[in-house]
Design an enzyme around this catalytic site. Structure first.
Site, PDB file in Angstrom:
ATOM      1  N   ASP A  32       0.857  -1.207   0.000  1.00 19.23           N
ATOM      2  CA  ASP A  32       0.000   0.000   0.000  1.00 19.23           C
ATOM      3  C   ASP A  32       0.888   1.251   0.000  1.00 19.23           C
ATOM      4  OD1 ASP A  32      -2.735   1.040   2.257  1.00 19.23           O
ATOM      5  OD2 ASP A  32      -2.242   1.605   0.195  1.00 19.23           O
ATOM      6  N   TYR A 125      -1.228  -8.483   7.512  1.00 17.54           N
ATOM      7  CA  TYR A 125      -2.477  -9.144   7.936  1.00 17.54           C
ATOM      8  C   TYR A 125      -2.302 -10.624   8.254  1.00 17.54           C
ATOM      9  CZ  TYR A 125      -5.310  -4.954   6.994  1.00 17.54           C
ATOM     10  OH  TYR A 125      -5.862  -3.696   7.035  1.00 17.54           O
TER      11      TYR A 125
HETATM   12  N1  APR Z   1       5.401  -5.148  -4.764  1.00 17.13           N
HETATM   13  C1  APR Z   1       4.803  -6.353  -4.619  1.00 17.13           C
HETATM   14  N2  APR Z   1       4.510  -6.904  -3.421  1.00 17.13           N
HETATM   15  C2  APR Z   1       4.855  -6.193  -2.323  1.00 17.13           C
HETATM   16  C3  APR Z   1       5.485  -4.916  -2.386  1.00 17.13           C
HETATM   17  C4  APR Z   1       5.755  -4.408  -3.681  1.00 17.13           C
HETATM   18  N3  APR Z   1       6.333  -3.208  -3.869  1.00 17.13           N
HETATM   19  N4  APR Z   1       5.689  -4.469  -1.109  1.00 17.13           N
HETATM   20  C5  APR Z   1       5.226  -5.432  -0.283  1.00 17.13           C
HETATM   21  N5  APR Z   1       4.735  -6.465  -1.007  1.00 17.13           N
HETATM   22  C6  APR Z   1       4.145  -7.723  -0.539  1.00 17.13           C
HETATM   23  C7  APR Z   1       4.484  -8.185   0.848  1.00 17.13           C
HETATM   24  O1  APR Z   1       5.778  -8.774   0.866  1.00 17.13           O
HETATM   25  C8  APR Z   1       3.381  -9.222   1.052  1.00 17.13           C
HETATM   26  O2  APR Z   1       3.748 -10.430   0.412  1.00 17.13           O
HETATM   27  O3  APR Z   1       2.730  -7.560  -0.507  1.00 17.13           O
HETATM   28  C9  APR Z   1       2.193  -8.619   0.282  1.00 17.13           C
HETATM   29  C10 APR Z   1       1.094  -8.051   1.165  1.00 17.13           C
HETATM   30  O4  APR Z   1       1.658  -7.523   2.356  1.00 17.13           O
HETATM   31  P1  APR Z   1       1.154  -6.123   2.970  1.00 17.13           P
HETATM   32  O5  APR Z   1       1.539  -5.032   2.065  1.00 17.13           O
HETATM   33  O6  APR Z   1       1.616  -6.084   4.385  1.00 17.13           O
HETATM   34  O7  APR Z   1      -0.448  -6.220   2.903  1.00 17.13           O
HETATM   35  P2  APR Z   1      -1.481  -7.016   3.839  1.00 17.13           P
HETATM   36  O8  APR Z   1      -0.860  -8.175   4.512  1.00 17.13           O
HETATM   37  O9  APR Z   1      -2.680  -7.221   2.963  1.00 17.13           O
HETATM   38  O10 APR Z   1      -1.817  -5.947   4.976  1.00 17.13           O
HETATM   39  C11 APR Z   1      -2.509  -4.783   4.594  1.00 17.13           C
HETATM   40  O11 APR Z   1      -0.869  -3.405   5.593  1.00 17.13           O
HETATM   41  O12 APR Z   1       0.351  -1.846   4.489  1.00 17.13           O
HETATM   42  C12 APR Z   1      -0.738  -2.010   5.284  1.00 17.13           C
HETATM   43  O13 APR Z   1      -2.217  -0.245   4.633  1.00 17.13           O
HETATM   44  C13 APR Z   1      -2.008  -1.634   4.568  1.00 17.13           C
HETATM   45  O14 APR Z   1      -3.285  -1.778   6.558  1.00 17.13           O
HETATM   46  C14 APR Z   1      -2.995  -2.442   5.339  1.00 17.13           C
HETATM   47  C15 APR Z   1      -2.244  -3.739   5.632  1.00 17.13           C
END
Ligand code: APR
Length: 181
Positions: A32, A125
């Site tokens: 995000d 999450y």
């Molecule tokens: N490109 C692709 N994948 C990515 C990137 C990127 N630039 N950055 C992180 N990821 C991956 C992480 O390694 C993980 O495998 O995205 C996946 C989802 O992880 P998170 O971003 O932590 O998302 P999620 O687990 O769904 O949690 C969502 O986290 O960042 C906050 O605002 C967001 O509150 C929400 C929560």
């Protein structure tokens, strides 16, 4: 068609990338944060305009919202909110499946021919990657199968099948997906 890659989703030149957002939908950490940083301030402003369905909630868990991609190479960003994983017995699988289904439907409604997903819910999450990947692949496969049979029925060749990309940030996640796809 389904592809698995390892990389940074913000660099992909596809019709839409999917953001693993939270219900407030104004940015955060993880993917995000990366998407908001790469898209620029206009993405935040576009998210601010998405109506709240209840105080502090623009996108309920399992649903999806679409905005332009602004400075991203992708035309659109589809924001979806995955479930926070507890034990898999509190509706998490159904909510995660809904994220993929609703994102695909929104992409199709907006004429997208290519879509890239991060591993939704598997970071902050806490969703176990193995379980999450099974759900993701199952839902994408089902969507593509249904849309392909519909295309055959209409013989609408210009409406080629959508390409779905699983964009894994880590080699480990990529290997998990490759063992399923
Ligand atoms: N490109 C692709 N994948 C990515 C990137 C990127 N630039 N950055 C992180 N990821 C991956 C992480 O390694 C993980 O495998 O995205 C996946 C989802 O992880 P998170 O971003 O932590 O998302 P999620 O687990 O769904 O949690 C969502 O986290 O960042 C906050 O605002 C967001 O509150 C929400 C929560």
């Amino acid at each position: 068609m389904i592809r698995v890659i390892q990389g940074d989703i913000t660099t992909l030149k596809v019709d839409t990338i999917v953001n693993a957002a939270n219900q407030v939908m104004l940015g955060g950490g993880g993917v995000d944060g990366a998407i908001h940083r790469a898209a620029g301030r206009e993405l935040y402003e576009a998210c601010l305009k998405v109506p709240e369905v209840r105080p502090g909630v623009r996108c309920p868990t399992g649903e999806a919202r679409i905005t332009p991609g602004f400075k991203l190479p992708a035309k659109f960003v589809i924001h979806t909110v995955g479930p926070v994983y507890r034990d898999g017995q509190h509706g998490e699988p159904e909510k995660l499946a809904a994220c993929y289904r609703n994102s695909l439907a929104l992409a199709a409604e907006n004429g997208c021919k290519s879509i890239a997903f991060p591993c939704i819910s598997t970071g902050v999450y806490g969703y176990p990657i193995e379980d999450a990947a099974q759900i993701a692949v199952r839902e994408v496969r089902a969507f593509l199968a249904a849309s392909t049979s519909a295309l055959c029925a209409t013989a609408d060749k210009k409406n080629a099948e959508m390409e779905a990309i699983f964009c894994c940030f880590s080699e480990r996640d990529k290997m998990v997906y490759e063992s399923i796809v």
